[in-house]
Write an enzyme that holds these catalytic residues in place. Sequence first.
Site, mmCIF file in Angstrom:
data_model
loop_
_atom_site.group_PDB
_atom_site.id
_atom_site.type_symbol
_atom_site.label_atom_id
_atom_site.label_comp_id
_atom_site.label_asym_id
_atom_site.label_seq_id
_atom_site.Cartn_x
_atom_site.Cartn_y
_atom_site.Cartn_z
ATOM 1 N N GLY A 158 43.912 -6.842 35.215
ATOM 2 C CA GLY A 158 44.409 -5.437 35.543
ATOM 3 C C GLY A 158 45.408 -5.598 36.644
ATOM 4 O O GLY A 158 45.837 -4.855 37.281
ATOM 5 N N THR A 160 48.523 -5.369 36.276
ATOM 6 C CA THR A 160 49.858 -4.357 36.237
ATOM 7 C C THR A 160 49.545 -3.091 36.854
ATOM 8 O O THR A 160 50.618 -2.146 37.038
ATOM 9 C CB THR A 160 50.320 -4.298 34.871
ATOM 10 O OG1 THR A 160 49.245 -3.777 34.055
ATOM 11 C CG2 THR A 160 50.931 -5.437 34.388
ATOM 12 N N SER A 289 34.087 1.878 44.466
ATOM 13 C CA SER A 289 34.755 3.128 44.682
ATOM 14 C C SER A 289 34.180 4.065 45.879
ATOM 15 O O SER A 289 32.784 3.831 45.998
ATOM 16 C CB SER A 289 34.812 4.114 43.362
ATOM 17 O OG SER A 289 35.056 5.447 43.615
ATOM 18 N N TYR A 302 31.815 7.726 36.076
ATOM 19 C CA TYR A 302 32.410 6.765 36.762
ATOM 20 C C TYR A 302 31.624 6.397 38.170
ATOM 21 O O TYR A 302 31.627 5.278 38.197
ATOM 22 C CB TYR A 302 33.634 7.664 37.272
ATOM 23 C CG TYR A 302 34.560 6.593 38.129
ATOM 24 C CD1 TYR A 302 35.374 5.683 37.671
ATOM 25 C CD2 TYR A 302 34.770 7.035 39.572
ATOM 26 C CE1 TYR A 302 36.056 4.982 38.497
ATOM 27 C CE2 TYR A 302 35.484 6.223 40.444
ATOM 28 C CZ TYR A 302 36.154 5.239 39.886
ATOM 29 O OH TYR A 302 36.906 4.564 40.879
ATOM 30 N N THR A 304 28.390 6.589 38.401
ATOM 31 C CA THR A 304 27.168 5.796 37.883
ATOM 32 C C THR A 304 27.844 4.324 37.677
ATOM 33 O O THR A 304 27.051 3.441 38.179
ATOM 34 C CB THR A 304 26.763 6.234 36.605
ATOM 35 O OG1 THR A 304 26.252 7.698 36.856
ATOM 36 C CG2 THR A 304 25.455 5.623 36.351
ATOM 37 N N LYS A 306 30.368 2.702 38.763
ATOM 38 C CA LYS A 306 30.810 2.029 40.184
ATOM 39 C C LYS A 306 29.514 1.549 40.928
ATOM 40 O O LYS A 306 29.840 0.551 41.638
ATOM 41 C CB LYS A 306 31.856 3.055 40.721
ATOM 42 C CG LYS A 306 33.243 3.051 40.409
ATOM 43 C CD LYS A 306 33.677 1.352 40.403
ATOM 44 C CE LYS A 306 35.248 1.387 39.977
ATOM 45 N NZ LYS A 306 35.768 0.112 39.743
#
Lengths: 395, 78
Positions: A158, A160, A289, A302, A304, A306
């Site tokens: 990731g 970019t 997060s 999300y 869960t 993370k």
Amino acid sequence: MKYNDIKIGDKEKLNHIITIEDIEKFVELTGDDNKLHVDEKYASKTNFKKPVVHGMLGASFISTIIGTKLPGDGALWFSQSLEFLLPVRVGDTLTIYAEVIKKNDKEKIVELKTNIYNQNKQIVTSGFAKVKVIEPEVLVSEKTENIEIKDKVALIIGGTGGIGRATCIQLAKDGFNIIIHYNKNKALANEIKAEVEKLNKKATTIKADILNDLEIKEMVTKGLRTFEQINVVVNCAATTIANIKIQDLLWLDFLKQLELNIKSTFSIVKEVLPVMLKNGYGKIINIGSYSVDKPNTEWTSYITAKSALVGLTKSLAVELAPKGVRVNLVTPSLVNTELTADIPEKMKLLTAVQTPLRRLALTSDVAGVISFLASEKSDFITGENIRVNGGQIMI
Amino acid sequence: MENVKSQITKVMSAVFEVPIEDITETSSVDSIDSWDSLKHLNLILALEEEFNIVIPDEEVGNLMNYKLIELIINECRK
């Protein structure tokens, strides 16, 4: 691959979708503009009805599989038989297979069955290849254990994204050569590559869908072919977070987040692990997060995923620590990036005002901690979760 | 919109007893020494009167800087 590591029955495969650009490049390179290949009107008057892809274009991927996978570097391809059994058209998905059927130990020669299939599992090209495996002396001398890592290499998944880009630049400043992974934004990946090169470090860009294990394998293979090392992996991949009420939430929403955060991390680690274990050293850095510590509504899938990443990081850390591989998590609070563009301005302002340091996290704040975890300065840290949240941990 | 800004600036200047030119878009509870809990309540009342609105209870604690005041006032005026 070294000759002694190759066994009869070893197989490799790769996929390629034939595009019109492939035809144009092949014509430009070889000058073969036979109308049967390039002229739809001409082809329509023949039994084939539509243009037929050059046979040698498909066959050229046999070179790719021999040169990059089986046996890979050092392959001297000196014989090939070919039979073109069916026409190939633009849009066909070719799967190129190579299988070792014979070995000659004295001459270090392997014989391979090389078949190309289309998407309908029909053989379009078949043949046999003979390849001598060349093993330069320099490679033999490098076989000694505990090799000194002169040029450190970081793979930024990731690369970019907001945090990914800042990490690429920071680690280049720290002396790393950079493998910039991207999924869609090739132009931005190239821009970041140029920025890294301005810092007198080497960079390469690699496109891969990290939800696809085959593409992850190819990404790591390509990275290793370019730099021979991967010492640090930083997993910055992220997807947009949809606000979904629990009543409307589907298991599919969980799967989407779990696949990106857990499955892809797991698959990437499995692919890079052999080189890290060989070196007896490596750093894996995941991005967590703040919402795991301070959950907000409608982000259940999300949060869960993370949360699961916290567990995965610790599990990997405890198992890999004795082998020299450190695995850590960096957990930023709200960062102003493309990912958080949809979060209302009011929520951003409130987060900033409630943060003891009175602002949102910057991508450079996160990259700074990643830089520390990627460096030797943090060699006694593993299984840790470093929060980058301007003091929100205290409130 | 510019009118809202000048009204907020005027109210903040009066409530916190600071020169109008000292109130800027970066003004906050951290930059204005006189902004204590009592003045905060006076600010809420003055803003409600100036804009003829009722600021919901759950937003009272959120009016911690100029930008948030502007954003919440605009929400209340809708």
